[in-house]
Design an enzyme around this catalytic site. Sequence first.
Site, PDB file in Angstrom:
ATOM      1  N   HIS A   1     -17.206 -32.815  -0.937  1.00 38.65           N
ATOM      2  CA  HIS A   1     -17.800 -34.085  -1.377  1.00 38.65           C
ATOM      3  C   HIS A   1     -19.109 -33.822  -2.099  1.00 38.65           C
ATOM      4  CE1 HIS A   1     -21.007 -35.218   1.896  1.00 38.65           C
ATOM      5  NE2 HIS A   1     -21.022 -33.929   1.665  1.00 38.65           N
TER       6      HIS A   1
ATOM      7  N   CYS B   1     -27.344 -32.026  -2.113  1.00 40.20           N
ATOM      8  CA  CYS B   1     -26.134 -32.733  -1.653  1.00 40.20           C
ATOM      9  C   CYS B   1     -25.503 -33.585  -2.748  1.00 40.20           C
ATOM     10  CB  CYS B   1     -26.458 -33.597  -0.434  1.00 40.20           C
ATOM     11  SG  CYS B   1     -27.150 -32.615   0.900  1.00 40.20           S
TER      12      CYS B   1
ATOM     13  N   HIS C   1     -19.854 -29.841  -2.717  1.00 34.71           N
ATOM     14  CA  HIS C   1     -19.913 -28.797  -1.693  1.00 34.71           C
ATOM     15  C   HIS C   1     -18.958 -29.190  -0.570  1.00 34.71           C
ATOM     16  CE1 HIS C   1     -22.789 -31.876  -0.448  1.00 34.71           C
ATOM     17  NE2 HIS C   1     -22.552 -31.492   0.790  1.00 34.71           N
TER      18      HIS C   1
ATOM     19  N   HIS D   1     -17.645 -29.178   3.753  1.00 33.06           N
ATOM     20  CA  HIS D   1     -17.980 -29.158   5.174  1.00 33.06           C
ATOM     21  C   HIS D   1     -16.696 -29.011   5.972  1.00 33.06           C
ATOM     22  CE1 HIS D   1     -22.101 -30.643   4.601  1.00 33.06           C
ATOM     23  NE2 HIS D   1     -21.607 -31.556   3.770  1.00 33.06           N
TER      24      HIS D   1
ATOM     25  N   HIS E   1      -8.642 -30.881   3.423  1.00 34.68           N
ATOM     26  CA  HIS E   1      -8.669 -30.293   2.080  1.00 34.68           C
ATOM     27  C   HIS E   1      -8.656 -31.355   0.986  1.00 34.68           C
ATOM     28  CE1 HIS E   1      -8.025 -26.684   4.408  1.00 34.68           C
ATOM     29  NE2 HIS E   1      -8.385 -25.991   3.349  1.00 34.68           N
TER      30      HIS E   1
ATOM     31  N   GLU F   1     -21.083 -33.788  10.486  1.00 32.95           N
ATOM     32  CA  GLU F   1     -21.011 -33.180   9.153  1.00 32.95           C
ATOM     33  C   GLU F   1     -21.414 -31.712   9.236  1.00 32.95           C
ATOM     34  OE1 GLU F   1     -21.567 -35.242   5.227  1.00 32.95           O
ATOM     35  OE2 GLU F   1     -23.519 -34.347   5.519  1.00 32.95           O
TER      36      GLU F   1
HETATM   37  N1  LIG Z   1     -27.829 -39.793   6.752  1.00 37.31           N
HETATM   38  C1  LIG Z   1     -27.239 -38.812   6.023  1.00 37.31           C
HETATM   39  N2  LIG Z   1     -27.994 -37.823   5.516  1.00 37.31           N
HETATM   40  C2  LIG Z   1     -27.400 -36.835   4.814  1.00 37.31           C
HETATM   41  C3  LIG Z   1     -26.010 -36.845   4.626  1.00 37.31           C
HETATM   42  C4  LIG Z   1     -25.253 -37.911   5.159  1.00 37.31           C
HETATM   43  O1  LIG Z   1     -24.020 -37.972   4.999  1.00 37.31           O
HETATM   44  N3  LIG Z   1     -25.890 -38.863   5.845  1.00 37.31           N
HETATM   45  N4  LIG Z   1     -25.442 -35.822   3.951  1.00 37.31           N
HETATM   46  C5  LIG Z   1     -26.102 -34.812   3.452  1.00 37.31           C
HETATM   47  C6  LIG Z   1     -25.378 -33.729   2.718  1.00 37.31           C
HETATM   48  O2  LIG Z   1     -24.014 -33.984   2.657  1.00 37.31           O
HETATM   49  C7  LIG Z   1     -25.583 -32.287   3.164  1.00 37.31           C
HETATM   50  O3  LIG Z   1     -24.438 -31.490   2.906  1.00 37.31           O
HETATM   51  C8  LIG Z   1     -25.956 -32.067   4.572  1.00 37.31           C
HETATM   52  O4  LIG Z   1     -27.082 -31.314   4.445  1.00 37.31           O
HETATM   53  P1  LIG Z   1     -27.937 -30.688   5.597  1.00 37.31           P
HETATM   54  O5  LIG Z   1     -27.960 -31.495   6.821  1.00 37.31           O
HETATM   55  O6  LIG Z   1     -29.199 -30.399   4.953  1.00 37.31           O
HETATM   56  O7  LIG Z   1     -27.096 -29.427   5.971  1.00 37.31           O
HETATM   57  P2  LIG Z   1     -27.396 -27.942   5.682  1.00 37.31           P
HETATM   58  O8  LIG Z   1     -26.504 -27.167   6.574  1.00 37.31           O
HETATM   59  O9  LIG Z   1     -27.237 -27.665   4.232  1.00 37.31           O
HETATM   60  O10 LIG Z   1     -28.878 -27.814   6.193  1.00 37.31           O
HETATM   61  P3  LIG Z   1     -30.111 -26.985   5.695  1.00 37.31           P
HETATM   62  O11 LIG Z   1     -31.155 -27.277   6.723  1.00 37.31           O
HETATM   63  O12 LIG Z   1     -30.499 -27.533   4.347  1.00 37.31           O
HETATM   64  O13 LIG Z   1     -29.676 -25.571   5.644  1.00 37.31           O
HETATM   65  C9  LIG Z   1     -27.577 -34.776   3.555  1.00 37.31           C
HETATM   66  N5  LIG Z   1     -28.137 -35.838   4.306  1.00 37.31           N
HETATM   67 ZN   LIG Z   2     -22.442 -32.702   2.418  1.00 37.33          ZN
END
Ligand SMILES: Nc1nc2c(c(=O)[nH]1)N=C([C@H](O)[C@H](O)COP(=O)(O)OP(=O)(O)OP(=O)(O)O)CN2
Ligand SMILES: [Zn+2]
EC number: 4.-.-.-
Length: 129
Positions: A16, A25, A29, A31, A76, A116
Amino acid sequence: MPTWTLHTEFKFDAAHFIEGYDGKCGNMHGHTYKVHVSAKSHKLNPSKYLDTDDMVCDFRELKWAAKSPKKGGLDHAVLNEELTVNPTAERIAEFIYKETMQRIPDGISLKITVWETETCWVEYTEDNV
Ligand SMILES: Nc1nc2c(c(=O)[nH]1)N=C([C@H](O)[C@H](O)COP(=O)(O)OP(=O)(O)OP(=O)(O)O)CN2
Ligand SMILES: [Zn+2]
């Protein structure tokens, strides 16, 4: 009052991007999403596979999203193509809730939890909380 609460968990992999997101984001990318479903009922029902009133609902009906898009699930999938809204975790949980409600008998209280990442998750229900 008799009360049964089913619990089940499953995972699916999906891609997504968050439309309009000013940050990483906003790029496509992936998950491995984990989903926990709880289904509470004060009565038992028949199901697609069992004629007698002995199940809240079939566990199989709670795990539809773990299947591939060809079979109606999300595994997928590109979530931006499956949802008509921006596929944040919040919207994915809402989508799974609404789709699941269409597959199960009336009178069941559903709660959907979507992880996520290992450290970020959201719960969705339409019950008064
Ligand atoms: N309230 C929400 N906040 C975020 C969402 C969401 O769906 N609802 N989604 C994202 C992104 O999809 C992102 O992939 C998630 O990022 P993050 O939590 O930062 O995960 P990482 O593993 O990449 O963490 P790092 O700390 O940056 O390594 C963002 N926010
Ligand atoms: Zn994401």
